[in-house]
Design a protein around this motif. Structure first.
Motif, PDB file in Angstrom:
ATOM      1  N   ASP A 223       0.846  -1.189   0.000  1.00 57.03           N
ATOM      2  CA  ASP A 223       0.000   0.000   0.000  1.00 57.03           C
ATOM      3  C   ASP A 223       0.884   1.243   0.000  1.00 57.03           C
ATOM      4  O   ASP A 223       1.605   1.506   0.973  1.00 57.03           O
ATOM      5  N   THR A 226       1.067   3.833   2.943  1.00 52.61           N
ATOM      6  CA  THR A 226       1.755   3.588   4.210  1.00 52.61           C
ATOM      7  C   THR A 226       3.184   4.113   4.205  1.00 52.61           C
ATOM      8  O   THR A 226       3.899   4.007   5.196  1.00 52.61           O
ATOM      9  N   THR A 255      -1.005   9.830  -1.057  1.00 51.24           N
ATOM     10  CA  THR A 255       0.279   9.260  -0.696  1.00 51.24           C
ATOM     11  C   THR A 255       1.389  10.254  -1.003  1.00 51.24           C
ATOM     12  O   THR A 255       1.313  10.997  -1.976  1.00 51.24           O
TER      13      THR A 255
END
Length: 477
Positions: A223, A226, A255
Motif C-alpha cells: 500500500d 503507508t 500518498t
C-alpha cells in the motif's frame, strides 16, 4: 493525488534556480537542501535520500553545468535522471515460464489490495496477452476472502479454483495447479493469505506454497499510502521469500510518494505495476521515467496516450470529428465522449498528465464531482431520441419536462444545454483551423484529440474566471 506535496516542493526549489540565471555552488547547495527536505517529507528512506542528494550535488556542481547557458534546466535534468535511476531505470516485464502455465504468487499484508490486484492482473493478461488465467483462492483465513476473489474473477471472466475454508492452503494450491495443467491455463495467479503484520506462521505457509507451485513471479502487493512502512514490509517479505517484484497500490490516494522512490533501492527488486483506482482496468505498468516526469510536474503524455489508445475507438473518433466539422455533434455523442473521458480516469487526472498543466496552480484545486457528470447524464437520458439528435427542439416546455424527468432544476437543465451548444460551436471553429491547427500542432490522431481536450478545458476555465470577475464587479457596484 500522489506526489503533489513532493512535486510542489521540488518545483519551488527549481524556480529559485531559474530566477538566478547564473547559478553558483552556493545556489546548488541551497537547492539540494530543499530537495533533501522535500524527499524526507515525502517519507523517502533516509539512506536513499542521502545517496540521491550526494549524486545530484556531485553532478550539478561540475563546470559544464554551472558555466552553461541554462544551468537551472541542466540541474532539473540531473534530478530527473537520478529519479529514474533510483526507481529502476526502465520498466521490468513479468517473468515467463518456458512452458505453460506461468505461475504468479501474490503476497502481502491484509488491506494492501492483494485480492483486487489479482483480478486486475488477470484482466491485464487477458487484454495484453490474450491469456486464459486461473485464479487460486488460497486465503482461507480472512472472512469472505474466497467470495471476494470469486466476485473479482467473475467480473473479469476468469475462473476461480477454491476448496472452501476447511482445507489446508497447501492442498488447495496443489490441486489448483493440477486443474490448471488439465485445462491448459497459460497463467496461474495464487491469492495467498495476508496478516496484519509479518509473522513466522504466515511466512512458513508462503514458503511451503512456493515449494509446491514453483512460481515464476512472487509479486508483493504494498500500500503506497503507508509510506516508509511499505518499504519495511517489502524488505521483510523479500528476506523471507525472495520476491521478484512489487505491485504498488493506492497511488491515486493521498500518498507522499516515499514508497515508490525507496523500494527499488532498499530491496533491489523492481516495482512492476502500479494500481490507481478500484476498477479492474486500473493497473498500469510501472515506467520509472514516466513516474519521474510526474514527480517533477512535467506531466506524463506517454501514459495519457496509452490510456487514449486503449479507450478511444478510432472509427468512432473519426465519425465524431466529422460531426464536429459538420456541426451535427449531438447529445448522444456527448454522452459517448463523457464515458470515454471517465474511463481514462477523469478530467483532473488527464489534465495533470499534460505537460505544462501538471503543476498549474489554477488546476491544483480542480475537481470534477462524479455526481455532476451523473446529473448531466440523467438530463440527457430524460430527452427523447429526437431531442438528443436535434438540440434545437429544446423549447421551454420541453426543458421543464426534462427537468421533471431527471430530477434536476430547470436552471441546471438550461445551463447544461447552453454549455453544450457553446462547446459544440467552439469545437466546430477549432476543427476549421480557427484555433491555430491544434491537431496538426499536437501531431494529429489521438495526440490531436488530447490537445483539443486540454484546450477545451482551458477555454472553459477562462470563461469561469471572467464570470467570477463580473460577479465581483457587479457586487461592488
Amino acid at each position: 493525488m500522489a506526489f503533489e506535496g513532493l512535486t510542489e516542493r521540488l518545483q519551488n526549489a527549481f524556480s529559485k534556480l531559474r530566477r538566478k540565471g547564473k547559478v553558483s555552488e552556493s545556489d546548488v547547495r541551497d537547492a539540494m537542501r530543499e530537495i533533501r527536505l522535500a524527499l524526507l517529507e515525502a517519507d523517502v528512506n533516509f539512506k536513499v535520500v542521502k545517496d540521491f542528494v550526494k549524486e545530484v550535488r556531485e553532478k550539478a556542481i561540475g563546470s559544464e553545468v554551472l558555466d552553461s547557458l541554462t544551468p537551472a534546466q541542466q540541474i532539473v535534468k540531473i534530478v530527473n535522471d537520478e529519479l529514474v535511476k533510483t526507481m529502476g531505470a526502465e520498466a521490468v516485464p513479468l517473468n515467463k515460464a518456458p512452458h505453460i502455465p506461468t505461475v504468479i504468487m501474490m503476497a502481502g499484508l491484509q488491506g494492501a489490495g492483494k485480492t483486487t490486484t489479482v483480478g486486475k492482473l488477470a484482466k491485464y493478461l487477458q487484454e495484453n496477452e490474450h491469456a486464459r488465467p486461473l485464479l487460486i483462492a488460497a486465503d482461507v483465513y480472512r472472512p469472505a476472502a474466497i467470495k471476494q476473489l470469486q466476485v473479482v474473477g467473475e467480473s473479469v471472466g476468469a475462473p476461480v479454483f477454491e476448496m472452501g475454508t476447511d482445507t489446508d492452503p497447501r492442498e488447495i494450491v496443489r490441486q489448483g495447479m493440477a486443474q490448471a495443467a488439465a485445462n491448459h491455463n497459460d497463467y496461474v495467479l495464487i491469492d495467498t493469505a495476508g496478516r496484519l503484520q509479518i509473522d513466522a506462521k504466515l511466512m512458513q505457509e508462503l514458503q511451503d506454497i512456493k515449494e509446491i507451485a514453483h512460481p515464476n513471479e512472487i509479486l508483493l502487493t504494498v500500500d503506497a499510502m503507508t509510506g516508509q512502512a511499505a518499504v519495511d514490509v517489502a524488505q521483510g517479505f523479500n528476506e523471507q521469500l525472495d520476491i521478484t517484484g512489487v505491485v504498488l497500490t493506492k497511488l491515486d490516494g493521498d500518498t507522499r510518494g516515499g514508497a515508490a522512490l525507496s523500494i527499488r533501492s532498499v530491496t533491489g527488486k523492481p516495482i512492476k505495476f502500479i494500481g490507481q483506482g478500484e476498477k479492474m482496468d486500473a493497473l498500469d505498468v510501472f515506467y520509472p521515467d514516466r513516474m519521474a516526469n510526474r514527480i517533477l510536474g512535467m506531466g506524463d503524455m506517454l501514459t495519457l496516450i496509452d490510456k487514449a489508445q486503449k479507450n478511444f475507438d478510432e472509427q468512432q473518433a473519426a465519425e465524431v470529428a466529422e460531426k464536429i466539422q459538420a456541426n451535427t455533434f449531438d447529445f448522444n455523442d456527448f454522452i459517448d465522449q463523457m464515458d470515454q473521458v471517465q474511463s481514462m480516469g477523469g478530467i483532473e487526472d488527464i489534465m495533470k498528465m499534460i505537460p505544462g498543466m501538471a503543476n498549474n496552480p489554477q488546476l491544483k484545486n480542480m475537481h470534477v464531482d462524479p455526481k455532476d457528470m451523473d446529473h448531466m447524464k440523467a438530463i440527457v437520458y430524460s430527452m427523447t431520441e429526437k431531442e438528443r439528435t436535434n438540440p434545437e427542439l429544446l423549447n421551454p416546455s420541453r426543458r421543464r419536462r426534462i427537468a421533471a424527468g431527471s430530477g434536476r432544476p430547470v436552471l441546471e437543465v438550461n445551463r447544461m444545454i447552453k454549455q453544450f451548444k457553446q462547446a459544440r460551436d467552439m469545437m466546430n471553429k477549432m476543427s476549421k483551423g480557427n484555433m491555430g491547427g491544434m491537431e496538426q500542432m499536437m501531431g494529429g490522431g489521438i495526440r490531436g484529440r488530447i490537445g483539443k481536450m486540454a484546450m477545451n478545458s482551458m477555454v472553459k476555465k477562462q470563461k469561469k474566471r471572467k464570470q467570477k470577475r463580473l460577479k465581483i464587479k457587479h457586487r461592488k457596484s
